[in-house]
Design a protein around this motif. Structure first.
Motif, short mmCIF file in Angstrom:
data_model
loop_
_atom_site.label_atom_id
_atom_site.label_comp_id
_atom_site.label_asym_id
_atom_site.label_seq_id
_atom_site.Cartn_x
_atom_site.Cartn_y
_atom_site.Cartn_z
N TRP A 1 45.24 39.91 36.95
CA TRP A 1 46.63 39.48 36.74
C TRP A 1 47.50 40.04 37.84
O TRP A 1 47.14 41.00 38.53
CB TRP A 1 47.14 39.92 35.36
N GLN B 1 43.06 29.59 34.52
CA GLN B 1 44.20 30.04 35.30
C GLN B 1 45.48 29.72 34.54
O GLN B 1 45.57 28.68 33.88
CB GLN B 1 44.24 29.38 36.67
N GLY C 1 50.95 35.71 37.01
CA GLY C 1 49.83 34.79 36.88
C GLY C 1 48.56 35.53 36.51
O GLY C 1 48.51 36.76 36.55
N THR D 1 36.59 28.80 34.85
CA THR D 1 37.68 29.61 35.40
C THR D 1 38.98 29.14 34.76
O THR D 1 39.35 27.98 34.84
CB THR D 1 37.76 29.48 36.93
N THR E 1 43.94 34.91 36.32
CA THR E 1 42.71 34.13 36.45
C THR E 1 41.63 34.86 35.67
O THR E 1 41.52 36.09 35.77
CB THR E 1 42.27 34.02 37.93
#
Length: 161
Positions: free
Chosen positions: A125, A96, A109, A94, A111
């Motif tokens: 996003w 980030q 942000g 994962t 992921t």
């Protein structure tokens, strides 16, 4: 010997017995502990992974396809709105991080959950800032990320001129 002396003697024997048994139990426990071989502790499943797996070119698909170019730390750029990515963490497949777009003054942000071989992943996003708005209500979206293949990666040999 009086009854009183006999009781005191019994007490002394009892206390001495308890002390000896306690001492033996403690020393046995220590010896057993020293002889016990404990198995190694496995690394936690959320241990950070090597960010170099992110290096290279990636196709970012969110309606249109945009090429991301990332360095060995997972940081890089993309041409849409003078964008760039910054990696915050990579753990358990994962990824980030944060994205920034200079041209339209936005950031947010993301992921990505990668496949086991890190060849592609599914991402999400969101916005953290749009202009002066530090708490935008506008929603983000989802995207697909896939590693760009070169001729060497696919085994294709270009045709002779």
């Amino acid at each position: 010997m009086s009854l009183r002396d006999w009781k005191i003697g019994i007490w002394k024997v009892g206390i001495l017995s308890v002390m000896l048994l306690s001492s033996a139990a403690c020393s046995t426990s220590i010896l057993q502990h020293e002889e016990t071989v404990l198995p190694p502790i496995p690394a936690p499943s959320n241990a950070p992974e090597d960010r170099r797996v992110l290096a290279g070119e990636w196709d970012y698909e969110d309606g249109a396809v945009v090429t991301l170019t990332l360095d060995e730390q997972g940081n890089g750029t993309y041409p849409w709105k003078e964008g760039r990515f910054e990696t915050r963490s990579l753990s358990d497949h994962t990824w980030q991080g944060m994205w920034f777009q200079k041209e339209n003054d936005r950031e947010g942000g993301f992921t990505v959950h990668f496949s086991p071989d890190f060849s592609d992943g599914e991402g999400q996003w969101w916005y953290t800032r749009i202009g002066a708005d530090q708490a935008p209500a506008q929603k983000g979206g989802t995207f697909h990320l896939s590693r760009r293949s070169s001729h060497a990666d696919t085994g294709d040999t270009p045709a002779a001129p």
